[in-house]
Scaffold this active site. Structure first.
Site, PDB file in Angstrom:
ATOM      1  CD1 TRP A   1      -1.234  -5.919  -3.501  1.00 28.98           C
ATOM      2  CD2 TRP A   1      -1.063  -6.676  -1.403  1.00 28.98           C
ATOM      3  NE1 TRP A   1      -0.887  -7.239  -3.555  1.00 28.98           N
ATOM      4  CE2 TRP A   1      -0.771  -7.730  -2.286  1.00 28.98           C
ATOM      5  CE3 TRP A   1      -1.011  -6.909  -0.031  1.00 28.98           C
ATOM      6  CZ2 TRP A   1      -0.449  -9.007  -1.838  1.00 28.98           C
ATOM      7  CZ3 TRP A   1      -0.687  -8.172   0.417  1.00 28.98           C
ATOM      8  CH2 TRP A   1      -0.414  -9.211  -0.500  1.00 28.98           C
TER       9      TRP A   1
ATOM     10  CD  GLU B   1      15.540 -11.405  -5.534  1.00 30.01           C
ATOM     11  OE1 GLU B   1      14.750 -11.016  -4.675  1.00 30.01           O
ATOM     12  OE2 GLU B   1      16.705 -10.988  -5.612  1.00 30.01           O
TER      13      GLU B   1
ATOM     14  CD  GLU C   1      22.952 -10.929  -4.710  1.00 29.82           C
ATOM     15  OE1 GLU C   1      22.569 -11.524  -3.687  1.00 29.82           O
ATOM     16  OE2 GLU C   1      22.287 -10.027  -5.244  1.00 29.82           O
TER      17      GLU C   1
ATOM     18  CG  ASN D   1       0.507   2.324   3.733  1.00 27.72           C
ATOM     19  OD1 ASN D   1      -0.513   2.376   3.063  1.00 27.72           O
ATOM     20  ND2 ASN D   1       1.690   2.735   3.287  1.00 27.72           N
ATOM     21  N   GLY D   2      -0.622  -0.856   6.599  1.00 33.33           N
ATOM     22  CA  GLY D   2      -0.380  -1.734   7.736  1.00 33.33           C
ATOM     23  C   GLY D   2      -1.659  -2.434   8.164  1.00 33.33           C
TER      24      GLY D   2
ATOM     25  NE  ARG E   1       5.031   1.052  -1.296  1.00 31.65           N
ATOM     26  CZ  ARG E   1       5.958   1.251  -0.371  1.00 31.65           C
ATOM     27  NH1 ARG E   1       7.042   1.921  -0.671  1.00 31.65           N
ATOM     28  NH2 ARG E   1       5.820   0.784   0.831  1.00 31.65           N
TER      29      ARG E   1
ATOM     30  CG  HIS F   1      32.056 -32.619   0.258  1.00 28.67           C
ATOM     31  ND1 HIS F   1      32.853 -33.671   0.671  1.00 28.67           N
ATOM     32  CD2 HIS F   1      32.899 -31.621  -0.089  1.00 28.67           C
ATOM     33  CE1 HIS F   1      34.124 -33.318   0.603  1.00 28.67           C
ATOM     34  NE2 HIS F   1      34.178 -32.076   0.130  1.00 28.67           N
TER      35      HIS F   1
ATOM     36  CB  CYS G   1      -0.892   0.041   1.230  1.00 27.83           C
ATOM     37  SG  CYS G   1      -1.992  -1.356   1.344  1.00 27.83           S
TER      38      CYS G   1
ATOM     39  CE  LYS H   1      19.083 -10.095  -6.933  1.00 26.63           C
ATOM     40  NZ  LYS H   1      19.826  -9.781  -5.743  1.00 26.63           N
TER      41      LYS H   1
ATOM     42  CE  LYS I   1      14.431  -2.558  -2.956  1.00 30.16           C
ATOM     43  NZ  LYS I   1      15.439  -3.482  -3.518  1.00 30.16           N
TER      44      LYS I   1
HETATM   45  O1  M6R Z   1      16.681  -3.993   2.959  1.00 30.18           O
HETATM   46  P1  M6R Z   1      17.603  -5.136   3.275  1.00 30.18           P
HETATM   47  O2  M6R Z   1      18.894  -5.043   2.565  1.00 30.18           O
HETATM   48  O3  M6R Z   1      17.801  -5.316   4.750  1.00 30.18           O
HETATM   49  O4  M6R Z   1      16.846  -6.404   2.734  1.00 30.18           O
HETATM   50  C1  M6R Z   1      17.363  -7.681   2.934  1.00 30.18           C
HETATM   51  C2  M6R Z   1      16.767  -8.666   1.977  1.00 30.18           C
HETATM   52  O5  M6R Z   1      15.377  -8.760   2.178  1.00 30.18           O
HETATM   53  C3  M6R Z   1      17.029  -8.281   0.520  1.00 30.18           C
HETATM   54  O6  M6R Z   1      18.391  -8.140   0.279  1.00 30.18           O
HETATM   55  C4  M6R Z   1      16.460  -9.351  -0.433  1.00 30.18           C
HETATM   56  O7  M6R Z   1      17.144 -10.539  -0.280  1.00 30.18           O
HETATM   57  C5  M6R Z   1      16.532  -8.833  -1.864  1.00 30.18           C
HETATM   58  N1  M6R Z   1      15.227  -8.710  -2.401  1.00 30.18           N
HETATM   59  C6  M6R Z   1      17.260  -9.716  -2.794  1.00 30.18           C
HETATM   60  O8  M6R Z   1      17.327  -9.184  -4.074  1.00 30.18           O
END
Ligand code: M6R
Length: 620
Positions: A75, A500, A493, A101-102, A27, A516, A2, A497, A615
């Site tokens: 949302w 996700e 990483e 929001n919330g 968002r 292993h 939201c 990527k 996010k």
């Molecule tokens: O805001 P932050 O860096 O603390 O968030 C941590 C994770 O939630 C964030 O890095 C998440 O893994 C990303 N969406 C990955 O791309």
């Protein structure tokens, strides 16, 4: 999810509210609405299901006039996405308007109580109790600050609100209780928003509200109060150096791609803010610990989540190599349950141990809890954070800002580069303080750092090889990413990527671990991305690649541009510039990010807003 925007001033509110809401569209939302009031307190409201353009069409054909207003993108949580459930919500008499929001946890019992008093509800939302509570309280005391404080006393939950009352038409009230809310200061006008991005085109003078604060916005000024005591609070005004373009995709089809391309500029900004290459020195203005205190540090714990945790793993290697301090890295959700030092209730006992918290948003609940736990145990905490004045920054002793600018795409890219860049500079700084890095070495390192942005731009200028690899593997169901040394966190990483945003099951491994167990999964359907840049373990990773090849696995190597050997084992080679090992994470990140990006585009997924993800993760 939201989004909230509020405005009061000399301009028509409706266009500014819809403009602000449009900046929050990324968002995700399923309905939108605004309420606008004129100077006499005559208020009207418009809501529409679906995209913001539906609301806009409705406003185009019948505009709402007034110089104060609140807006929202919803949302759905409580009640289906429908006009009646959309925000703003008003009390039964149409006097008080609220966007929220919330979640209000105890809304059901409040609703029953209000219904018993004759209040009729229109929606299924948790929000609708709020305007009714505020109306009731205002009728009793005829004082808006007191009414809001009293109305919210019995409300449980995490929320942010913007409120208008027809009897007080010169005021918009903003309340923060856990969910983020900022105030934007203009000339003869003021704003509030759940995200500074929404109001960036209007002002960069921002007040970040703390939990339990409420702000009274009038055209001529803003006052902030403690919600519980009602006491006036003095707030710092921050001048954000973010560009107004941050909220737009520009010529890019997705925010993620735009942010990938912004990474060289992030490195340049870090140098600009923290280093003097000519003099060979580094300074962190907000680090919060003296050189003397840092000289005493013998052990470091890094704690973070997701991509930020991967940055921490790179940071460990850097600090151990350049700063010669032993470093532990934990995911925050585990760190806070470790017994890293005795509880002291905050009294400093352990001055040779430092905790570093890494977070893009500065609001991640687990990381914040880790900071609080560390403070309880009497440890000093430095945070490495992107978002100014966020909760983690405020809870820490000092901060190193990553200066990546606002990151919109859920998949973190430029924030990661900002994190590893900041950690690189921190490791040099610690090395210098501990007497391991002299001026000349520092100068050489900073000069090399300064070259990296140009090399990154070279990779970004032509990603056709990465696109070809994406076309070859976009239908895969599983993938492995392997690396050693600096390549190991880069592999983790890369896998994150891919999974996700493309929903391909991907795992990152230290390449030596493959045999292993995981090697049992290798067959001709399993693509393996191997980070095979030059370094002390280069020969070893070539052996690991051969192990994969021998079992029919398909190999994509990320390797130096002069490496001819690697092509013998790999089906694809994604080239990166040859660099000193400690710089490889900066360039290796790019082909990983772009590979994930192109695969997600080919699979036709919502790159910037992957399913089930937020996010900023503000729940533990
Ligand atoms: O805001 P932050 O860096 O603390 O968030 C941590 C994770 O939630 C964030 O890095 C998440 O893994 C990303 N969406 C990955 O791309």
């Amino acid at each position: 999810m939201c989004g909230i925007v509020g405005y009061i001033g000399t301009q028509q509110a409706a266009p500014l509210l819809t403009l602000g809401l449009s900046k929050l569209e990324y968002r995700g939302y399923d309905s939108a609405g605004i309420a606008v009031a004129d100077a006499a307190g005559e208020a009207s409201m418009r809501r529409a299901v679906g995209k913001l353009r539906n609301l806009q069409h409705s406003l185009d054909s019948a505009p709402l006039a007034g110089r104060a207003g609140i807006g929202h993108t919803r949302w759905a949580t409580h009640g289906a996405p429908s006009e009646i459930n959309s925000h703003p919500h008003r009390d039964a008499t149409g006097t008080v308007f609220v966007v929220h929001n919330g979640i209000i946890e105890n809304y059901a019992e409040i609703r029953v109580e209000l219904e018993a008093q004759g209040v009729e509800f229109r929606s299924q939302t948790d929000t609708e109790v709020l305007p009714n509570l505020i109306k009731r309280a205002y009728d009793e005391c005829q004082n808006l600050p007191r009414a809001i404080r009293s109305a919210l006393q019995g409300v449980r939950g995490a929320y942010a609100l913007a409120v208008m009352h027809s009897a007080v038409p010169d005021t918009v009230v903003a309340v923060r209780q856990t969910s983020p809310l900022v105030i934007g200061l203009g000339e003869g006008e003021n704003f509030c928003a759940s995200d500074a991005l929404a109001i960036l085109s209007e002002t960069r003078r921002i007040i970040f509200l703390d939990n339990g604060e409420m702000a009274f916005l009038r055209a001529e000024g803003v006052e902030v109060f403690d919600l519980e005591s009602g006491a006036r609070r003095q707030k710092e005004v921050q001048q954000l150096d973010w560009s107004a373009d941050s909220a737009n995709k520009g010529d890019f089809p997705h925010f993620m791609l735009k942010e990938v391309h912004e990474q060289p500029a992030v490195m340049e900004r870090l140098l600009h803010h923290y280093a003097d290459e000519e003099k060979g020195c580094i300074a962190f203005p907000h680090i919060g610990l003296s050189r003397e205190e840092l000289r005493g540090v013998r052990r470091i714990f890094i704690q973070a989540c997701g991509t930020s945790w991967h940055a921490g793993l790179v940071g460990k290697l850097l600090i151990e190599r350049l700063g010669l301090i032993s470093v532990d890295v934990d995911t925050s959700s585990e760190f806070r349950y470790r017994n890293v030092a005795p509880h002291t209730g905050g009294a400093i006992l352990d001055s040779d141990t430092l905790v570093i918290a890494i977070s893009q948003s500065g609001e991640t609940a687990d990381t914040l809890a880790g900071v609080q736990e560390a403070k309880e145990r009497g440890l000093k905490v430095i945070s490495v954070v992107n978002m100014p004045a966020s909760s983690i920054v405020r809870a820490s002793d000092g901060v190193i800002y990553t200066h990546a600018g606002p990151e919109v795409s859920v998949a973190s890219t430029k924030a990661y580069i900002g994190q590893i860049g900041a950690l690189y500079l921190l490791s040099l700084y610690l090395g210098e303080i501990h007497g391991l890095i002299d001026r000349a070495r520092m100068k050489r390192r900073l000069e090399k750092f300064a070259e990296v942005p140009r090399l990154m731009r070279e990779i970004l200028a032509d990603d056709s090889g990465i696109q070809r690899a994406a076309q070859r593997f976009w239908l895969a169901e599983h993938a492995f990413f392997i690396g050693r040394g600096y390549g190991q966190p880069s592999a983790l990483e890369g896998a994150l990527k891919l999974k996700e945003i493309s929903y391909i099951h991907a795992e990152g491994y230290a390449a030596g671990e493959l045999k292993h167990g995981p090697i049992a999964l290798i067959d001709e359907k399993m693509p393996v991305v191997a980070i095979a840049t030059q370094g002390v373990t280069y020969e070893k990773i070539l052996s690991n690649m051969q192990e994969v090849r021998a079992r029919g696995g398909k190999l994509i190597a990320v390797a130096g541009e002069d490496d001819e050997e690697v092509g013998k084992y790999a089906d694809f080679v994604l080239r990166v510039p040859e660099l000193t090992e400690s710089f490889t994470p900066f360039v290796v990140a790019l082909p990983m990010q772009l590979l994930a990006y192109h695969i997600a585009v080919l699979r036709d997924y919502d790159v910037d807003m992957p399913r089930n993800l937020a996010k900023s993760v503000t729940v533990e």
